[in-house]
Design a protein around this motif. Structure first.
Motif, short mmCIF file in Angstrom:
data_model
loop_
_atom_site.label_atom_id
_atom_site.label_comp_id
_atom_site.label_asym_id
_atom_site.label_seq_id
_atom_site.Cartn_x
_atom_site.Cartn_y
_atom_site.Cartn_z
N UNK A 102 0.81 -1.22 0.00
CA UNK A 102 0.00 0.00 0.00
C UNK A 102 0.85 1.27 0.00
N UNK A 103 2.15 1.13 0.16
CA UNK A 103 3.02 2.31 0.12
C UNK A 103 3.38 2.70 -1.31
N UNK A 104 3.12 1.80 -2.25
CA UNK A 104 3.39 2.11 -3.65
C UNK A 104 2.31 3.04 -4.20
N UNK A 105 2.65 3.84 -5.20
CA UNK A 105 1.61 4.67 -5.86
C UNK A 105 0.52 3.78 -6.45
N UNK A 106 -0.68 4.30 -6.47
CA UNK A 106 -1.82 3.53 -6.96
C UNK A 106 -1.60 3.05 -8.39
N UNK A 107 -1.02 3.91 -9.23
CA UNK A 107 -0.84 3.52 -10.63
C UNK A 107 0.09 2.32 -10.78
N UNK A 108 1.09 2.20 -9.89
CA UNK A 108 1.99 1.05 -9.96
C UNK A 108 1.29 -0.22 -9.51
N UNK A 109 0.43 -0.12 -8.52
CA UNK A 109 -0.32 -1.29 -8.05
C UNK A 109 -1.32 -1.74 -9.12
N UNK A 110 -1.94 -0.78 -9.80
CA UNK A 110 -2.87 -1.12 -10.88
C UNK A 110 -2.12 -1.79 -12.03
N UNK A 111 -0.93 -1.30 -12.33
CA UNK A 111 -0.11 -1.93 -13.37
C UNK A 111 0.21 -3.37 -13.00
N UNK A 112 0.46 -3.62 -11.72
CA UNK A 112 0.74 -4.99 -11.27
C UNK A 112 -0.49 -5.88 -11.47
N UNK A 113 -1.68 -5.35 -11.23
CA UNK A 113 -2.91 -6.10 -11.48
C UNK A 113 -3.00 -6.49 -12.95
N UNK A 114 -2.72 -5.52 -13.81
CA UNK A 114 -2.78 -5.77 -15.26
C UNK A 114 -1.75 -6.81 -15.67
N UNK A 115 -0.55 -6.71 -15.12
CA UNK A 115 0.51 -7.66 -15.47
C UNK A 115 0.17 -9.08 -15.02
N UNK A 116 -0.45 -9.21 -13.86
CA UNK A 116 -0.84 -10.55 -13.40
C UNK A 116 -1.83 -11.17 -14.38
N UNK A 117 -2.74 -10.37 -14.89
CA UNK A 117 -3.69 -10.88 -15.88
C UNK A 117 -2.99 -11.37 -17.13
N UNK A 118 -2.05 -10.59 -17.63
CA UNK A 118 -1.30 -11.00 -18.82
C UNK A 118 -0.49 -12.26 -18.57
N UNK A 119 0.17 -12.31 -17.42
CA UNK A 119 1.00 -13.47 -17.09
C UNK A 119 0.14 -14.71 -16.87
N UNK A 120 -1.02 -14.52 -16.26
CA UNK A 120 -1.92 -15.65 -16.04
C UNK A 120 -2.46 -16.20 -17.34
N UNK A 121 -2.72 -15.31 -18.30
CA UNK A 121 -3.26 -15.75 -19.59
C UNK A 121 -2.17 -16.37 -20.47
#
Length: 218
Positions: free
Chosen positions: A46-65
Motif C-alpha cells: 500500500x506504500x506504492x503509488x496507486x498507478x503502480x499497483x494497478x499496473x501490477x494487477x494488469x501484469x498478473x492478468x497477462x501473465x496468467x493468460x
C-alpha cells in the motif's frame, strides 16, 4: 479481445518482462510464477503509488493468460485483491479498465478461476459498474460486460444467477445500443442472447425483395 491484448504483450511487453529468455519450458513457467509473485507483492504494498499497483494487477492478468493453465491458477490467488480495486472510487476510468483487463486474463477459458470469481461475487460488482446510473465511461462498462461474458462462458451456475434479472436486462439493452466498433463482438448482445433475454435474430421474408430482421424477446 483478450487475445489482442496477449498479442500486444508478445510484441511489446514480453521482452521487457522476460529479457533474454531462451531457457526451457520449465524455466519459462518458473519465470511466470516469479513474475506473478512479484506483481502480487506490488499489489499488496500500500506504500506504492496507486498507478503502480494497478499496473501490477494488469501484469498478473497477462501473465496468467500467457503462462497457461498452471500460471492462471497461480494468478488466481490474487483475484480477491485484484477485484477490490474495482471498488476504489479514486481509480480513473483507464485504471479501472486495466483492472478489468487483468481479471479477464486470469479468468479467460479457465473454469476454475471463473468459479472462484463467482464465489467472490464479482458478477455483482460488474453489474454495478455497467448500470445505467453509474457515471463511469461507456468503455469501462463495455469491459465490465466483456468480463461478465467470460464468467458466463460454459459456467451454468453464473448463468443461473443472472437469468431473470430485469435490471440486468435493461442495463444490457442500453449497452447493446452503444457503438462496439473495434470489439470482436457486441458483448452486450451476446449476453442478452446467452441469458435468454433475446433469441438470435430471425430473418423473415415479408414480400418480394423485402426482408426484415426481428428480435423475439423472452
Amino acid at each position: 479481445m483478450i487475445q489482442r491484448i496477449a498479442l500486444f504483450y508478445s510484441n511489446h511487453i514480453k521482452n521487457y518482462l522476460f529479457p533474454n529468455d531462451e531457457g526451457s519450458d520449465e524455466d519459462y513457467k518458473n519465470l511466470h510464477y516469479k513474475k506473478i509473485r512479484l506483481a502480487g507483492q506490488d499489489i499488496q504494498n500500500t506504500e506504492l503509488p496507486l498507478e503502480k499497483r494497478v499496473l501490477a494487477v494488469h501484469n498478473i492478468g497477462l501473465l496468467g493468460y500467457t503462462g497457461g493453465y498452471a500460471a492462471a491458477i497461480c494468478a488466481a490467488e490474487y483475484m480477491p485483491l485484484m477485484a477490490d480495486f474495482l471498488k476504489q472510487p479514486s481509480l480513473s476510468d483507464d485504471q479501472r479498465i486495466s483492472v478489468l483487463e487483468g481479471l479477464s486474463g486470469v479468468c479467460y477459458v479457465h473454469l476454475t478461476n471463473q468459479k472462484q470469481a463467482h464465489s467472490m461475487g464479482l458478477y455483482t460488482t460488474l453489474q454495478e459498474l455497467m448500470d445505467t446510473t453509474c457515471p463511469l465511461s461507456t468503455k469501462t462498462k463495455m469491459w465490465s460486460c466483456y468480463l461478465l461474458n467470460i464468467l458466463c462462458c460454459n459456467n451454468i451456475p453464473v448463468i443461473r444467477t443472472l437469468v431473470g434479472s430485469q435490471s440486468l436486462r435493461q442495463t444490457l439493452e442500453a449497452l447493446e445500443g452503444q457503438d462496439w466498433y473495434g470489439w470482436p463482438k457486441n458483448y452486450a448482445r451476446e449476453l442478452l442472447c446467452m441469458l435468454g433475454f433475446w433469441t438470435p435474430q430471425v430473418v423473415t421474408t415479408l414480400g418480394a425483395g423485402q426482408v426484415a430482421e426481428q428480435n423475439y424477446g423472452s
